[in-house]
Design a protein around this motif. Sequence first.
Motif, PDB file in Angstrom:
ATOM      1  N   GLN A   1       0.831  -1.252  -0.213  1.00  0.00           N
ATOM      2  CA  GLN A   1      -0.182  -0.309  -0.003  1.00  0.00           C
ATOM      3  C   GLN A   1       1.098   1.554  -0.055  1.00  0.00           C
ATOM      4  O   GLN A   1       2.134   1.036   1.325  1.00  0.00           O
ATOM      5  N   VAL A   2       0.599   2.668  -0.739  1.00  0.00           N
ATOM      6  CA  VAL A   2       1.498   3.731  -0.983  1.00  0.00           C
ATOM      7  C   VAL A   2       0.520   4.303  -0.339  1.00  0.00           C
ATOM      8  O   VAL A   2      -0.245   4.361   0.156  1.00  0.00           O
ATOM      9  N   GLN A   3       1.549   5.133   0.495  1.00  0.00           N
ATOM     10  CA  GLN A   3       1.046   6.079   1.890  1.00  0.00           C
ATOM     11  C   GLN A   3       2.251   7.615   0.796  1.00  0.00           C
ATOM     12  O   GLN A   3       3.248   7.380   0.743  1.00  0.00           O
ATOM     13  N   LEU A   4       1.587   8.664   0.904  1.00  0.00           N
ATOM     14  CA  LEU A   4       2.033   9.907   0.488  1.00  0.00           C
ATOM     15  C   LEU A   4       1.462  10.981   1.377  1.00  0.00           C
ATOM     16  O   LEU A   4       0.014  11.258   2.151  1.00  0.00           O
ATOM     17  N   VAL A   5       2.667  11.212   2.438  1.00  0.00           N
ATOM     18  CA  VAL A   5       2.892  12.579   3.473  1.00  0.00           C
ATOM     19  C   VAL A   5       2.982  13.768   3.046  1.00  0.00           C
ATOM     20  O   VAL A   5       4.536  13.724   3.124  1.00  0.00           O
ATOM     21  N   GLU A   6       2.415  14.376   3.039  1.00  0.00           N
ATOM     22  CA  GLU A   6       2.478  16.336   2.078  1.00  0.00           C
ATOM     23  C   GLU A   6       3.278  16.431   3.701  1.00  0.00           C
ATOM     24  O   GLU A   6       2.521  16.443   5.144  1.00  0.00           O
ATOM     25  N   SER A   7       3.684  17.999   3.733  1.00  0.00           N
ATOM     26  CA  SER A   7       4.558  18.604   4.680  1.00  0.00           C
ATOM     27  C   SER A   7       4.390  19.792   3.886  1.00  0.00           C
ATOM     28  O   SER A   7       5.415  19.782   2.897  1.00  0.00           O
ATOM     29  N   GLY A   8       4.978  20.845   5.053  1.00  0.00           N
ATOM     30  CA  GLY A   8       4.945  22.337   4.513  1.00  0.00           C
ATOM     31  C   GLY A   8       4.597  23.727   4.243  1.00  0.00           C
ATOM     32  O   GLY A   8       4.771  25.038   3.561  1.00  0.00           O
ATOM     33  N   GLY A   9       3.259  22.791   4.164  1.00  0.00           N
ATOM     34  CA  GLY A   9       1.830  24.030   4.026  1.00  0.00           C
ATOM     35  C   GLY A   9       2.309  24.908   5.187  1.00  0.00           C
ATOM     36  O   GLY A   9       2.892  24.371   6.095  1.00  0.00           O
ATOM     37  N   GLY A  10       1.280  25.803   5.361  1.00  0.00           N
ATOM     38  CA  GLY A  10       1.376  26.818   6.458  1.00  0.00           C
ATOM     39  C   GLY A  10       0.443  27.734   5.859  1.00  0.00           C
ATOM     40  O   GLY A  10      -0.511  28.121   4.745  1.00  0.00           O
ATOM     41  N   LEU A  11       0.848  29.193   7.125  1.00  0.00           N
ATOM     42  CA  LEU A  11       0.309  30.850   6.889  1.00  0.00           C
ATOM     43  C   LEU A  11       1.382  31.307   6.478  1.00  0.00           C
ATOM     44  O   LEU A  11       2.037  31.202   6.824  1.00  0.00           O
ATOM     45  N   VAL A  12       1.253  32.113   5.291  1.00  0.00           N
ATOM     46  CA  VAL A  12       2.734  32.861   4.991  1.00  0.00           C
ATOM     47  C   VAL A  12       1.895  34.335   4.348  1.00  0.00           C
ATOM     48  O   VAL A  12       0.328  33.622   3.301  1.00  0.00           O
ATOM     49  N   GLN A  13       2.550  35.172   4.461  1.00  0.00           N
ATOM     50  CA  GLN A  13       1.524  37.051   3.403  1.00  0.00           C
ATOM     51  C   GLN A  13       2.222  36.621   2.147  1.00  0.00           C
ATOM     52  O   GLN A  13       2.731  36.239   1.540  1.00  0.00           O
ATOM     53  N   ALA A  23       6.554  12.736   1.278  1.00  0.00           N
ATOM     54  CA  ALA A  23       7.147  11.518   1.491  1.00  0.00           C
ATOM     55  C   ALA A  23       6.740  10.456   0.899  1.00  0.00           C
ATOM     56  O   ALA A  23       5.112  10.451   1.309  1.00  0.00           O
ATOM     57  N   ALA A  24       6.870   9.703   0.113  1.00  0.00           N
ATOM     58  CA  ALA A  24       5.595   8.521  -0.599  1.00  0.00           C
ATOM     59  C   ALA A  24       7.488   7.565   0.154  1.00  0.00           C
ATOM     60  O   ALA A  24       8.278   6.971   0.431  1.00  0.00           O
ATOM     61  N   SER A  25       6.120   6.624   0.422  1.00  0.00           N
ATOM     62  CA  SER A  25       6.781   5.274   1.205  1.00  0.00           C
ATOM     63  C   SER A  25       5.335   4.103   1.419  1.00  0.00           C
ATOM     64  O   SER A  25       4.615   4.442   0.496  1.00  0.00           O
ATOM     65  N   GLY A  26       5.633   2.671   1.284  1.00  0.00           N
ATOM     66  CA  GLY A  26       4.859   1.895   0.552  1.00  0.00           C
ATOM     67  C   GLY A  26       5.729   0.877  -0.993  1.00  0.00           C
ATOM     68  O   GLY A  26       5.440  -0.021  -0.714  1.00  0.00           O
ATOM     69  N   VAL A  93      -5.859  23.442  -0.422  1.00  0.00           N
ATOM     70  CA  VAL A  93      -5.041  22.225   0.475  1.00  0.00           C
ATOM     71  C   VAL A  93      -4.291  21.928  -1.064  1.00  0.00           C
ATOM     72  O   VAL A  93      -5.458  21.098  -1.766  1.00  0.00           O
ATOM     73  N   TYR A  94      -3.456  20.889  -0.707  1.00  0.00           N
ATOM     74  CA  TYR A  94      -2.357  20.946  -1.852  1.00  0.00           C
ATOM     75  C   TYR A  94      -2.202  19.677  -1.614  1.00  0.00           C
ATOM     76  O   TYR A  94      -2.294  19.252  -0.942  1.00  0.00           O
ATOM     77  N   TYR A  95      -2.719  19.355  -2.392  1.00  0.00           N
ATOM     78  CA  TYR A  95      -2.430  16.696  -2.543  1.00  0.00           C
ATOM     79  C   TYR A  95      -1.496  16.597  -2.994  1.00  0.00           C
ATOM     80  O   TYR A  95      -1.029  17.500  -4.768  1.00  0.00           O
ATOM     81  N   CYS A  96      -0.483  16.132  -2.792  1.00  0.00           N
ATOM     82  CA  CYS A  96       0.159  14.924  -3.752  1.00  0.00           C
ATOM     83  C   CYS A  96       0.054  14.324  -3.894  1.00  0.00           C
ATOM     84  O   CYS A  96      -1.421  13.302  -3.844  1.00  0.00           O
ATOM     85  N   ALA A  97       0.307  13.791  -5.490  1.00  0.00           N
ATOM     86  CA  ALA A  97      -0.652  11.847  -5.812  1.00  0.00           C
ATOM     87  C   ALA A  97       0.948  11.448  -7.002  1.00  0.00           C
ATOM     88  O   ALA A  97       1.694  11.543  -7.653  1.00  0.00           O
ATOM     89  N   ALA A  98       0.344  10.346  -7.674  1.00  0.00           N
ATOM     90  CA  ALA A  98       1.945   9.633  -7.616  1.00  0.00           C
ATOM     91  C   ALA A  98       0.883   8.323  -8.634  1.00  0.00           C
ATOM     92  O   ALA A  98      -0.496   8.019  -8.585  1.00  0.00           O
ATOM     93  N   ASP A  99       0.996   8.276 -10.123  1.00  0.00           N
ATOM     94  CA  ASP A  99       0.200   7.845 -10.562  1.00  0.00           C
ATOM     95  C   ASP A  99       0.752   6.375 -10.222  1.00  0.00           C
ATOM     96  O   ASP A  99       2.111   5.397  -9.782  1.00  0.00           O
ATOM     97  N   ARG A 100      -0.132   5.025 -10.434  1.00  0.00           N
ATOM     98  CA  ARG A 100      -0.054   3.999  -9.553  1.00  0.00           C
ATOM     99  C   ARG A 100       0.773   3.330 -11.184  1.00  0.00           C
ATOM    100  O   ARG A 100       1.671   2.012 -10.550  1.00  0.00           O
ATOM    101  N   SER A 101       0.850   3.762 -12.072  1.00  0.00           N
ATOM    102  CA  SER A 101       1.944   2.977 -13.139  1.00  0.00           C
ATOM    103  C   SER A 101       2.402   3.590 -14.120  1.00  0.00           C
ATOM    104  O   SER A 101       3.676   2.973 -14.709  1.00  0.00           O
ATOM    105  N   SER A 102       2.344   4.647 -14.650  1.00  0.00           N
ATOM    106  CA  SER A 102       2.027   5.440 -16.012  1.00  0.00           C
ATOM    107  C   SER A 102       3.650   6.301 -15.392  1.00  0.00           C
ATOM    108  O   SER A 102       3.637   7.097 -14.442  1.00  0.00           O
ATOM    109  N   GLY A 103       4.400   6.596 -16.562  1.00  0.00           N
ATOM    110  CA  GLY A 103       5.756   6.957 -16.226  1.00  0.00           C
ATOM    111  C   GLY A 103       5.548   8.703 -16.770  1.00  0.00           C
ATOM    112  O   GLY A 103       6.335   9.657 -16.365  1.00  0.00           O
ATOM    113  N   GLU A 104       4.624   8.970 -17.291  1.00  0.00           N
ATOM    114  CA  GLU A 104       4.376  10.156 -18.152  1.00  0.00           C
ATOM    115  C   GLU A 104       3.702  10.655 -17.881  1.00  0.00           C
ATOM    116  O   GLU A 104       3.196  11.957 -17.426  1.00  0.00           O
ATOM    117  N   VAL A 105       2.034  10.306 -17.303  1.00  0.00           N
ATOM    118  CA  VAL A 105       0.670  11.145 -17.209  1.00  0.00           C
ATOM    119  C   VAL A 105      -0.067  10.601 -15.591  1.00  0.00           C
ATOM    120  O   VAL A 105       0.177   9.709 -15.390  1.00  0.00           O
TER     121      VAL A 105
END
Length: 121
Positions: A1-13, A23-26, A93-105
């Motif tokens: 099972q792939v896990q994607l964990v985003e970080s670095g968000g916050g409040l900025v002017q 960060a990806a794991s699995g 809200v910003y989401y990370c995404a990783a394709d299940r198989s394609s290297g290009e799309v």
Amino acid sequence: QVQLVESGGGLVQAGGSLRLSCAASGRTLRSVAMGWFRQAPGKEREFVSRINWSGARTGYANSVKGRFTISRDNAKNTLLLQMNSLKVEDTAVYYCAADRSSGEVLSDVYWGQGTQVTVSS
């Protein structure tokens, strides 16, 4: 099972910068395309940026072109998004995404949980 964990968000002017990490794991994701999407309150999730498996090809939404830079470190199984000259309308809200198989799309993707980015005026 792939896990994607985003970080670095916050409040900025407005005009400031943030760097998002995913960060990806699995499993190793060095052979698949990855990207970032965002969803503002009351709006649908929208594409922000993508990068192919090697990092040689990138794409950006017109709204962020010239301000955001996507990159990846395959050795660390990590995706980055450098966001400069932030605008109030980048708030989402910003989401990370990783394709299940394609290297290009990005078509059939794993999703992260998201990280909040708030840009104040």
